[in-house]
Design an enzyme around this catalytic site. Structure first.
Site, PDB file in Angstrom:
ATOM      1  N   GLN A 125      33.970  39.404  27.797  1.00  0.00           N
ATOM      2  CA  GLN A 125      34.037  38.420  28.889  1.00  0.00           C
ATOM      3  C   GLN A 125      32.636  38.063  29.374  1.00  0.00           C
ATOM      4  O   GLN A 125      31.918  38.939  29.855  1.00  0.00           O
ATOM      5  CB  GLN A 125      34.832  39.036  30.053  1.00  0.00           C
ATOM      6  CG  GLN A 125      34.929  38.166  31.289  1.00  0.00           C
ATOM      7  CD  GLN A 125      35.640  38.892  32.429  1.00  0.00           C
ATOM      8  OE1 GLN A 125      35.722  40.118  32.436  1.00  0.00           O
ATOM      9  NE2 GLN A 125      36.152  38.151  33.386  1.00  0.00           N
ATOM     10  N   GLY A 126      32.257  36.812  29.260  1.00  0.00           N
ATOM     11  CA  GLY A 126      30.923  36.388  29.693  1.00  0.00           C
ATOM     12  C   GLY A 126      31.004  35.557  30.968  1.00  0.00           C
ATOM     13  O   GLY A 126      30.797  34.339  30.922  1.00  0.00           O
ATOM     14  N   SER A 160      31.060  44.013  29.119  1.00  0.00           N
ATOM     15  CA  SER A 160      31.713  45.180  28.513  1.00  0.00           C
ATOM     16  C   SER A 160      32.075  44.882  27.063  1.00  0.00           C
ATOM     17  O   SER A 160      32.473  43.753  26.737  1.00  0.00           O
ATOM     18  CB  SER A 160      33.007  45.525  29.265  1.00  0.00           C
ATOM     19  OG  SER A 160      32.779  45.666  30.634  1.00  0.00           O
ATOM     20  N   GLU A 243      43.464  39.037  35.294  1.00  0.00           N
ATOM     21  CA  GLU A 243      42.703  40.286  35.297  1.00  0.00           C
ATOM     22  C   GLU A 243      43.114  41.174  36.482  1.00  0.00           C
ATOM     23  O   GLU A 243      43.236  42.379  36.348  1.00  0.00           O
ATOM     24  CB  GLU A 243      41.197  39.973  35.384  1.00  0.00           C
ATOM     25  CG  GLU A 243      40.310  41.213  35.317  1.00  0.00           C
ATOM     26  CD  GLU A 243      38.825  40.875  35.208  1.00  0.00           C
ATOM     27  OE1 GLU A 243      38.434  39.752  35.572  1.00  0.00           O
ATOM     28  OE2 GLU A 243      38.070  41.755  34.753  1.00  0.00           O
ATOM     29  N   ASN A 368      35.991  44.653  45.809  1.00  0.00           N
ATOM     30  CA  ASN A 368      37.089  44.753  46.775  1.00  0.00           C
ATOM     31  C   ASN A 368      36.782  44.010  48.072  1.00  0.00           C
ATOM     32  O   ASN A 368      37.702  43.567  48.765  1.00  0.00           O
ATOM     33  CB  ASN A 368      37.435  46.227  47.016  1.00  0.00           C
ATOM     34  CG  ASN A 368      38.195  46.791  45.824  1.00  0.00           C
ATOM     35  OD1 ASN A 368      38.392  46.082  44.823  1.00  0.00           O
ATOM     36  ND2 ASN A 368      38.626  48.028  45.918  1.00  0.00           N
ATOM     37  N   GLU A 369      35.499  43.846  48.381  1.00  0.00           N
ATOM     38  CA  GLU A 369      35.170  43.027  49.564  1.00  0.00           C
ATOM     39  C   GLU A 369      35.648  41.587  49.336  1.00  0.00           C
ATOM     40  O   GLU A 369      36.201  40.948  50.234  1.00  0.00           O
ATOM     41  CB  GLU A 369      33.649  43.030  49.834  1.00  0.00           C
ATOM     42  CG  GLU A 369      33.096  44.349  50.353  1.00  0.00           C
ATOM     43  CD  GLU A 369      32.961  45.401  49.260  1.00  0.00           C
ATOM     44  OE1 GLU A 369      32.848  45.026  48.070  1.00  0.00           O
ATOM     45  OE2 GLU A 369      32.982  46.609  49.588  1.00  0.00           O
TER      46      GLU A 369
HETATM   47  C1  LIG Z   1      32.663  48.629  34.924  1.00  0.00           C
HETATM   48  C2  LIG Z   1      32.331  47.171  35.039  1.00  0.00           C
HETATM   49  C3  LIG Z   1      32.632  46.318  33.991  1.00  0.00           C
HETATM   50  C4  LIG Z   1      32.290  44.958  34.087  1.00  0.00           C
HETATM   51  N1  LIG Z   1      32.539  44.175  33.001  1.00  0.00           N
HETATM   52  C5  LIG Z   1      32.218  42.864  33.069  1.00  0.00           C
HETATM   53  C6  LIG Z   1      32.443  42.018  31.930  1.00  0.00           C
HETATM   54  O1  LIG Z   1      32.898  42.467  30.877  1.00  0.00           O
HETATM   55  N2  LIG Z   1      32.107  40.723  32.020  1.00  0.00           N
HETATM   56  C7  LIG Z   1      31.610  40.172  33.183  1.00  0.00           C
HETATM   57  O2  LIG Z   1      31.388  38.968  33.219  1.00  0.00           O
HETATM   58  N3  LIG Z   1      31.346  40.950  34.263  1.00  0.00           N
HETATM   59  C8  LIG Z   1      31.639  42.285  34.226  1.00  0.00           C
HETATM   60  N4  LIG Z   1      31.386  43.102  35.305  1.00  0.00           N
HETATM   61  C9  LIG Z   1      30.654  42.534  36.448  1.00  0.00           C
HETATM   62  C10 LIG Z   1      31.477  42.375  37.715  1.00  0.00           C
HETATM   63  O3  LIG Z   1      32.381  41.318  37.607  1.00  0.00           O
HETATM   64  C11 LIG Z   1      30.476  42.142  38.858  1.00  0.00           C
HETATM   65  O4  LIG Z   1      29.698  43.320  38.980  1.00  0.00           O
HETATM   66  C12 LIG Z   1      31.159  41.862  40.182  1.00  0.00           C
HETATM   67  O5  LIG Z   1      31.791  40.604  40.151  1.00  0.00           O
HETATM   68  C13 LIG Z   1      30.170  41.897  41.358  1.00  0.00           C
HETATM   69  O6  LIG Z   1      29.077  41.072  41.127  1.00  0.00           O
HETATM   70  P1  LIG Z   1      27.593  41.648  41.298  1.00  0.00           P
HETATM   71  O7  LIG Z   1      27.493  42.919  40.531  1.00  0.00           O
HETATM   72  O8  LIG Z   1      26.656  40.542  40.986  1.00  0.00           O
HETATM   73  O9  LIG Z   1      27.465  42.043  42.840  1.00  0.00           O
HETATM   74  P2  LIG Z   1      27.140  41.054  44.040  1.00  0.00           P
HETATM   75  O10 LIG Z   1      27.984  39.845  43.940  1.00  0.00           O
HETATM   76  O11 LIG Z   1      25.676  40.887  44.136  1.00  0.00           O
HETATM   77  O12 LIG Z   1      27.642  41.897  45.297  1.00  0.00           O
HETATM   78  C14 LIG Z   1      26.875  42.971  45.862  1.00  0.00           C
HETATM   79  C15 LIG Z   1      27.656  43.515  47.052  1.00  0.00           C
HETATM   80  O13 LIG Z   1      27.793  42.485  48.058  1.00  0.00           O
HETATM   81  C16 LIG Z   1      29.163  42.289  48.385  1.00  0.00           C
HETATM   82  N5  LIG Z   1      29.424  40.864  48.636  1.00  0.00           N
HETATM   83  C17 LIG Z   1      28.969  39.818  47.888  1.00  0.00           C
HETATM   84  N6  LIG Z   1      29.443  38.660  48.408  1.00  0.00           N
HETATM   85  C18 LIG Z   1      30.212  38.992  49.474  1.00  0.00           C
HETATM   86  C19 LIG Z   1      30.987  38.235  50.423  1.00  0.00           C
HETATM   87  N7  LIG Z   1      31.056  36.896  50.356  1.00  0.00           N
HETATM   88  N8  LIG Z   1      31.662  38.915  51.381  1.00  0.00           N
HETATM   89  C20 LIG Z   1      31.621  40.275  51.465  1.00  0.00           C
HETATM   90  N9  LIG Z   1      30.878  41.042  50.604  1.00  0.00           N
HETATM   91  C21 LIG Z   1      30.201  40.408  49.626  1.00  0.00           C
HETATM   92  C22 LIG Z   1      29.923  42.746  47.139  1.00  0.00           C
HETATM   93  O14 LIG Z   1      31.260  43.109  47.462  1.00  0.00           O
HETATM   94  C23 LIG Z   1      29.077  43.949  46.673  1.00  0.00           C
HETATM   95  O15 LIG Z   1      29.420  45.085  47.417  1.00  0.00           O
HETATM   96  C24 LIG Z   1      31.682  44.449  35.251  1.00  0.00           C
HETATM   97  C25 LIG Z   1      31.382  45.320  36.308  1.00  0.00           C
HETATM   98  C26 LIG Z   1      31.693  46.665  36.203  1.00  0.00           C
HETATM   99  C27 LIG Z   1      31.334  47.570  37.350  1.00  0.00           C
END
Ligand SMILES: Cc1cc2nc3c(=O)[nH]c(=O)nc-3n(C[C@H](O)[C@H](O)[C@H](O)COP(=O)(O)OP(=O)(O)OC[C@H]3O[C@@H](n4cnc5c(N)ncnc54)[C@H](O)[C@@H]3O)c2cc1C
Length: 387
Positions: A125-126, A160, A243, A368-369
């Site tokens: 998934q990209g 992943s 998902e 979860n946020e």
């Molecule tokens: C085990 C694992 C597998 C994954 N696999 C994939 C994959 O295969 N393909 C893919 O595309 N992605 C994948 N991901 C990425 C995942 O989708 C992102 O990590 C996730 O969407 C959060 O984005 P971020 O890491 O950029 O955090 P950010 O968006 O930067 O968030 C950082 C923190 O700020 C909080 N936050 C951000 N915006 C808000 C808001 N508006 N209100 C309240 N709180 C907020 C978030 O909840 C988090 O706690 C994977 C992640 C994990 C942990």
């Protein structure tokens, strides 16, 4: 009150049980982030496919079972009950496949669905990018039309299974004059395309499994666009709904984990401790509630009703419950929890792994946020969050 299964559903359940008893590998397969592990999981997937169990509710014309969601749920429950291996091609079966079934052309369905089912073709998934995680609409990877192709430049992250994937489904920006949800396109690309570079990322618990994926002038046929050009946000939201919302059978895995807490407390000699008993009973009650809720969801799906924003409720609940269950396990282990393979605990390392994985489940599929924001705005009618 248990769901009333029909006579034929119960016959089907017995068949599945017998097959799983005879076929589930007796030893855990090697982890699916090594070539050996991927090969072992592929073999298992092939056995499922040959038996007709790869995706029961997919259309028969593309190799699925043509069954309804109740049967799929029955199968998934039995699958988790038998502690069968995690599905290797889950990003295809759970995300890309249902999306292509909903939005793809007949040609696209014929091309991709059978390889997903047989696991001959692995998918990743990209979506996420640096700066585009929770705010997925900030995607910056550019796709520029050029003849019959798009040319991609940019970067994905946290991808992943990318090291072994044959295909990626990706969200890219095709119209830079548009911002946020507009001007995005959903496209499928072969992972062996010239110009793709993977850089592995090691996780906190030491295991590999992710990569950053870089695109430099990667040519992707325009016929690989799913849905309309520029309508990628709608397609991607459908993927996220799948998902988050249809982890059917997952509740059985959580119930199994709660039962393991009971065994663990006995092994650790703390089964008469009121604090641990209180915690275990609470986890049991929470898992039971989730089980009933998921049965309700399955009956809704079987009746042709979508899950909608309730998929956020499902994702929030199971991932928080998973975390509480694994935290309870570490509390029961007490000081032994700090050892990688604690004494009195045959599966000490397993609890550690599950603990870390449960932490990650609060992040993947949308944090979860973000799920709480969606629940607040779409299910409760609270004002939109300030932006
Ligand atoms: C085990 C694992 C597998 C994954 N696999 C994939 C994959 O295969 N393909 C893919 O595309 N992605 C994948 N991901 C990425 C995942 O989708 C992102 O990590 C996730 O969407 C959060 O984005 P971020 O890491 O950029 O955090 P950010 O968006 O930067 O968030 C950082 C923190 O700020 C909080 N936050 C951000 N915006 C808000 C808001 N508006 N209100 C309240 N709180 C907020 C978030 O909840 C988090 O706690 C994977 C992640 C994990 C942990």
């Amino acid at each position: 009150m248990e769901l009333a299964y029909s006579e034929s559903e119960l016959v089907f359940r017995d068949e599945v049980r017998d097959w799983l008893t005879a076929n589930v590998p007796t030893h855990p397969l090697p982890p699916p982030y090594t070539a050996e592990g991927v090969a072992a999981h592929r073999e298992w997937e092939k056995a499922l496919y040959t038996a007709g169990y790869s995706a029961l509710h997919w259309p028969q014309e593309y190799g699925g079972g043509g069954a309804d969601f109740m049967r799929q749920m029955l199968f998934d429950e039995e699958y988790h009950r038998a502690a069968a291996p995690q599905r290797l091609n889950r990003l295809a079966l759970g995300l890309a496949g249902p999306t292509i079934i909903e939005f793809g052309t007949t040609e696209q369905k014929r091309r991709w669905l059978p390889g997903m089912l047989s696991c001959d073709e692995l998918w990743c998934q990209g979506f996420s990018e640096p700066g585009a995680g929770s705010d997925l609409s900030a995607v910056r990877t550019r796709a520029v039309p050029d003849g019959d192709d798009f040319v991609l430049n940019g970067q994905k992250i946290w991808t992943s299974l990318s090291a072994f994937a044959d295909w990626m489904f990706a969200l890219v920006r095709t119209d830079p004059s548009q911002t946020r949800h507009r001007g995005l396109t959903y496209i499928v690309l072969p992972m062996d395309s010239a110009g793709i570079e993977l850089r592995p990322i090691r996780q906190l618990h030491g295991e590999p499994g992710f990569s950053e994926v870089f695109f430099t002038d990667v040519r992707v046929p325009a016929k690989n666009v799913i849905g309309e050009i520029g309508d990628g946000w709608r397609v991607a939201m459908a993927t996220l709904g799948y998902e988050r919302g249809t982890g059917l059978g997952n509740h059985v895995r959580l119930s199994n984990d709660v039962r393991q807490l009971v065994d663990l407390a006995k092994r650790m000699g703390v089964a008469d401790d009121p604090v641990h008993r209180n915690e275990i009973a609470s986890r049991f009650a929470e898992a039971e509630l989730f089980r009933r809720y998921m049965q309700h969801i399955a009956s809704q799906l079987a009746a042709g009703n979508g899950v909608g924003s309730r998929s956020s409720l499902v994702k929030l609940y199971w991932s928080e419950l998973d975390s509480r269950i694994q935290e309870t396990a570490l509390q029961i282990l007490g000081p032994f929890a700090e050892l990688a393979a604690p004494q009195n605990c045959a599966d000490g390392a397993g609890f550690h792994r599950r603990y870390w994985h449960a932490r990650a489940s609060r992040i993947f599929a949308g944090t979860n946020e973000i799920q709480r924001n969606i629940i607040g705005e779409r299910l409760l009618g609270l004002p939109r969050e300030p932006r």
